[in-house]
Design a protein around this motif. Structure first.
Motif, mmCIF file in Angstrom:
data_model
loop_
_atom_site.group_PDB
_atom_site.id
_atom_site.type_symbol
_atom_site.label_atom_id
_atom_site.label_comp_id
_atom_site.label_asym_id
_atom_site.label_seq_id
_atom_site.Cartn_x
_atom_site.Cartn_y
_atom_site.Cartn_z
ATOM 1 N N ASN A 41 22.528 2.565 66.647
ATOM 2 C CA ASN A 41 23.551 2.516 65.604
ATOM 3 C C ASN A 41 23.150 3.391 64.429
ATOM 4 O O ASN A 41 22.054 3.243 63.877
ATOM 5 C CB ASN A 41 23.734 1.062 65.144
ATOM 6 C CG ASN A 41 24.978 0.887 64.301
ATOM 7 O OD1 ASN A 41 25.387 1.793 63.579
ATOM 8 N ND2 ASN A 41 25.587 -0.286 64.388
ATOM 9 N N ALA A 42 24.045 4.289 64.044
ATOM 10 C CA ALA A 42 23.751 5.193 62.931
ATOM 11 C C ALA A 42 23.500 4.434 61.637
ATOM 12 O O ALA A 42 22.727 4.873 60.788
ATOM 13 C CB ALA A 42 24.903 6.177 62.741
ATOM 14 N N ALA A 43 24.132 3.282 61.484
ATOM 15 C CA ALA A 43 24.009 2.518 60.245
ATOM 16 C C ALA A 43 22.597 2.007 60.002
ATOM 17 O O ALA A 43 22.228 1.706 58.865
ATOM 18 C CB ALA A 43 24.985 1.348 60.257
ATOM 19 N N THR A 44 21.807 1.923 61.056
ATOM 20 C CA THR A 44 20.427 1.441 60.906
ATOM 21 C C THR A 44 19.398 2.527 61.194
ATOM 22 O O THR A 44 18.195 2.273 61.114
ATOM 23 C CB THR A 44 20.173 0.244 61.840
ATOM 24 O OG1 THR A 44 20.441 0.633 63.199
ATOM 25 C CG2 THR A 44 21.065 -0.937 61.468
ATOM 26 N N ALA A 45 19.863 3.738 61.513
ATOM 27 C CA ALA A 45 18.938 4.836 61.822
ATOM 28 C C ALA A 45 18.215 5.284 60.558
ATOM 29 O O ALA A 45 18.840 5.572 59.541
ATOM 30 C CB ALA A 45 19.700 6.008 62.431
ATOM 31 N N THR A 46 16.907 5.352 60.612
ATOM 32 C CA THR A 46 16.115 5.749 59.452
ATOM 33 C C THR A 46 15.697 7.217 59.498
ATOM 34 O O THR A 46 15.028 7.707 58.599
ATOM 35 C CB THR A 46 14.857 4.869 59.337
ATOM 36 O OG1 THR A 46 14.111 4.958 60.562
ATOM 37 C CG2 THR A 46 15.240 3.412 59.086
ATOM 38 N N ALA A 48 16.859 11.169 61.943
ATOM 39 C CA ALA A 48 17.621 11.730 63.060
ATOM 40 C C ALA A 48 16.946 11.376 64.383
ATOM 41 O O ALA A 48 17.606 11.034 65.368
ATOM 42 C CB ALA A 48 17.743 13.243 62.904
ATOM 43 N N ALA A 49 15.619 11.437 64.396
ATOM 44 C CA ALA A 49 14.872 11.108 65.613
ATOM 45 C C ALA A 49 15.116 9.661 66.025
ATOM 46 O O ALA A 49 15.222 9.348 67.217
ATOM 47 C CB ALA A 49 13.386 11.354 65.388
ATOM 48 N N ASP A 50 15.235 8.786 65.043
ATOM 49 C CA ASP A 50 15.467 7.368 65.306
ATOM 50 C C ASP A 50 16.813 7.139 65.986
ATOM 51 O O ASP A 50 17.009 6.151 66.693
ATOM 52 C CB ASP A 50 15.405 6.599 63.978
ATOM 53 C CG ASP A 50 15.433 5.090 64.154
ATOM 54 O OD1 ASP A 50 14.849 4.606 65.136
ATOM 55 O OD2 ASP A 50 16.024 4.401 63.302
ATOM 56 N N PHE A 51 17.741 8.082 65.785
ATOM 57 C CA PHE A 51 19.080 7.964 66.370
ATOM 58 C C PHE A 51 19.191 8.702 67.701
ATOM 59 O O PHE A 51 20.234 8.674 68.347
ATOM 60 C CB PHE A 51 20.117 8.507 65.379
ATOM 61 C CG PHE A 51 21.546 8.225 65.753
ATOM 62 C CD1 PHE A 51 22.023 6.923 65.819
ATOM 63 C CD2 PHE A 51 22.421 9.266 66.037
ATOM 64 C CE1 PHE A 51 23.343 6.663 66.160
ATOM 65 C CE2 PHE A 51 23.745 9.015 66.371
ATOM 66 C CZ PHE A 51 24.205 7.709 66.434
ATOM 67 N N MET A 54 19.022 15.320 66.518
ATOM 68 C CA MET A 54 20.116 15.926 65.758
ATOM 69 C C MET A 54 21.388 16.066 66.581
ATOM 70 O O MET A 54 22.493 15.882 66.068
ATOM 71 C CB MET A 54 19.684 17.291 65.227
ATOM 72 C CG MET A 54 18.873 17.232 63.942
ATOM 73 S SD MET A 54 19.795 16.519 62.543
ATOM 74 C CE MET A 54 21.076 17.764 62.331
ATOM 75 N N ASP A 55 21.257 16.396 67.863
ATOM 76 C CA ASP A 55 22.456 16.557 68.689
ATOM 77 C C ASP A 55 23.254 15.261 68.749
ATOM 78 O O ASP A 55 24.489 15.267 68.660
ATOM 79 C CB ASP A 55 22.079 17.010 70.105
ATOM 80 C CG ASP A 55 21.594 18.451 70.148
ATOM 81 O OD1 ASP A 55 21.813 19.175 69.156
ATOM 82 O OD2 ASP A 55 20.993 18.851 71.167
ATOM 83 N N ALA A 56 22.549 14.155 68.895
ATOM 84 C CA ALA A 56 23.219 12.854 68.951
ATOM 85 C C ALA A 56 23.869 12.528 67.610
ATOM 86 O O ALA A 56 24.982 11.988 67.553
ATOM 87 C CB ALA A 56 22.220 11.761 69.332
ATOM 88 N N LEU A 57 23.177 12.874 66.531
ATOM 89 C CA LEU A 57 23.714 12.600 65.194
ATOM 90 C C LEU A 57 24.969 13.430 64.939
ATOM 91 O O LEU A 57 25.970 12.921 64.418
ATOM 92 C CB LEU A 57 22.654 12.905 64.136
ATOM 93 C CG LEU A 57 23.028 12.561 62.688
ATOM 94 C CD1 LEU A 57 23.268 11.061 62.537
ATOM 95 C CD2 LEU A 57 21.936 13.021 61.730
ATOM 96 N N VAL A 58 24.918 14.703 65.317
ATOM 97 C CA VAL A 58 26.085 15.580 65.145
ATOM 98 C C VAL A 58 27.271 15.055 65.954
ATOM 99 O O VAL A 58 28.403 14.998 65.457
ATOM 100 C CB VAL A 58 25.746 17.026 65.566
ATOM 101 C CG1 VAL A 58 27.007 17.881 65.613
ATOM 102 C CG2 VAL A 58 24.731 17.639 64.604
ATOM 103 N N PRO A 141 17.789 3.159 53.837
ATOM 104 C CA PRO A 141 16.615 4.019 54.025
ATOM 105 C C PRO A 141 16.880 5.058 55.109
ATOM 106 O O PRO A 141 17.300 4.711 56.216
ATOM 107 C CB PRO A 141 15.522 3.033 54.444
ATOM 108 C CG PRO A 141 16.251 1.871 55.032
ATOM 109 C CD PRO A 141 17.554 1.779 54.303
ATOM 110 N N TYR A 142 16.698 6.319 54.762
ATOM 111 C CA TYR A 142 16.879 7.402 55.733
ATOM 112 C C TYR A 142 16.056 8.597 55.280
ATOM 113 O O TYR A 142 16.180 9.051 54.140
ATOM 114 C CB TYR A 142 18.348 7.817 55.853
ATOM 115 C CG TYR A 142 18.556 8.907 56.891
ATOM 116 C CD1 TYR A 142 18.630 8.587 58.243
ATOM 117 C CD2 TYR A 142 18.633 10.247 56.516
ATOM 118 C CE1 TYR A 142 18.783 9.585 59.202
ATOM 119 C CE2 TYR A 142 18.786 11.249 57.462
ATOM 120 C CZ TYR A 142 18.858 10.913 58.805
ATOM 121 O OH TYR A 142 18.996 11.900 59.756
ATOM 122 N N LYS A 143 15.216 9.105 56.172
ATOM 123 C CA LYS A 143 14.368 10.248 55.847
ATOM 124 C C LYS A 143 14.870 11.491 56.580
ATOM 125 O O LYS A 143 14.905 11.524 57.814
ATOM 126 C CB LYS A 143 12.912 9.960 56.227
ATOM 127 C CG LYS A 143 12.300 8.814 55.430
ATOM 128 C CD LYS A 143 10.839 8.571 55.791
ATOM 129 C CE LYS A 143 10.247 7.441 54.959
ATOM 130 N NZ LYS A 143 8.822 7.191 55.292
#
Length: 385
Positions: A41-46, A48-51, A54-58, A141-143
């Motif tokens: 879930n993007a709402a809890t991703a801290t 891009a790697a956690d999600f 980058m491809d998944a985030l995009v 929190p997101y880095k």
């Protein structure tokens, strides 16, 4: 009355239930655009790697399709180009509400619209307001990918906020309306500037005005621990008639309503470019007696309605493209030193920055909180009457 269903109907229903259970067990694709097929879930991703990268985030951000922003004027630090660049690159529409709003307006929108689709996804806050929002538990929190390159002291260890761009408090002046433009806070007290000296906003609500009062304090015997001399300065400015309560904006500058504006150097430098063709000779000086530098901070609403787009926006802003676009708007990007070392800095844009000597220092969280309290208690009294 009992109604008997045909055997085929019962069987079909049973098969449908079995099929649904099978799909559920295998992990059916979720309806939520912010969640990946494997349940991230993007709402809890801290990060891009956690999600999932980058491809998944995009992909998730594009599926959301929209980013809700607030208080981002297009002519502030080149935000117009940043917004256009993001929309063109990702095909995600940015909705900017209340572009001339203050940092406090942003926080108010987050708290009052929790759970609503029109709540802000992302925030651009004065540093003291970012600290306050983090303390209230409003930020996610997101880095970003280059989080490690953001200088220490300019980011929250948890990644709830981090500095994005900044500059120095400066004195902007309409040289065609003002015979001798001031270059220091001491100059601003001269009787020739009656009714001409403005701030960009209210210092209890807006980061630029907050910085203006802090700079005035440093110019008059104050310190990061003591902003009171800044209030005293503006009280004197009000008493002698030089201070105007009209808050400076691009419109007031262009119309000559605020011929002297205490504001960030990147905004004043931008006005000099923007209004040159309209006959306004706008000069910029970093006051010799009150050098105050501050950065604004990026943050993500913990309850962002478009959490993937919010995180992708941060990644874009902290990419070389994003940082250089701020630089073209005369703002000093947080990754400037790292980019200079990496050879990705737009050196031509860097050479156009207003010249300032020395190394900037910044008030601590405790010092800023103390200053905000003093302002909240004393600003209205200082400039009333």
């Amino acid at each position: 009355m009992t109604v008997s269903l045909p055997r085929t109907a019962v069987l079909s229903g049973a098969l449908a239930v079995v099929a649904a259970l099978a799909l559920s067990a295998c992990g059916a694709a979720p309806d939520d655009a912010s969640t990946t097929a494997d349940g991230k879930n993007a709402a809890t991703a801290t990060s891009a790697a956690d999600f999932g990268g980058m491809d998944a985030l995009v992909k998730a951000a594009k599926k959301e399709g929209t980013l809700n922003a607030i208080a981002l004027p297009r002519d502030w630090a080149n935000y117009g180009a940043l917004i256009d660049g993001f929309e063109k690159k990702y095909g995600i529409k940015i909705e900017v509400e209340n572009p001339d709003g203050s940092s406090q307006d942003e926080i108010n929108a987050v708290t009052s619209r929790k759970g609503q689709d029109r709540a802000p996804d992302v925030l651009d806050l004065g540093s003291s307001f970012a600290l306050s929002a983090a303390q209230q538990g409003l930020l996610a929190p997101y880095k970003v990918t280059d989080f490690a390159d953001i200088p220490e002291g300019q980011k929250d260890a948890q990644g709830r906020w981090y500095n994005d761009y900044g500059g120095y408090i400066s004195i902007g002046c309409d040289a065609k309306r003002v015979k001798a433009c001031p270059t220091s806070f001491a100059d601003l007290l001269k009787p020739q500037y009656k009714g001409q000296v403005a701030l960009n906003g209210n210092p209890t609500k807006a980061g630029a005005a907050f910085g203006g009062v802090y700079a005035a304090a440093l110019a008059n015997g104050g310190s990061f621990d003591d902003i009171q001399p800044g209030l005293d300065f503006f009280a004197e400015l009000k008493k002698n008639g030089n201070y105007t309560p009209v808050e400076s904006t691009p419109a007031t500058v262009e119309k000559g309503e605020t011929p002297i504006s205490i504001d960030w150097d990147y905004l004043n430098a931008g006005y000099a470019d923007e209004f040159k063709s309209k006959g306004v000779d706008w000069t910029v000086a970093v006051p010799s007696d009150g050098k105050f530098s501050q950065y604004y901070s990026q943050a993500i609403n913990k309850d962002a309605p478009h959490p993937a787009a919010a995180r992708l926006w941060q990644e874009y802003l902290y990419s070389a493209d994003g940082q250089n676009l701020w630089l073209k708007g005369y703002a000093r990007p947080a990754l400037m030193t790292a980019m200079e070392k990496a050879g990705t800095l737009d050196t031509a844009a860097a050479d156009k920055l207003p010249k300032v000597s020395g190394t900037p220092s910044f008030p601590t969280e405790e010092q800023q909180n103390k200053a905000k309290t003093v302002l909240a208690q004393g600003w209205a009294k200082a400039v009333s009457g």
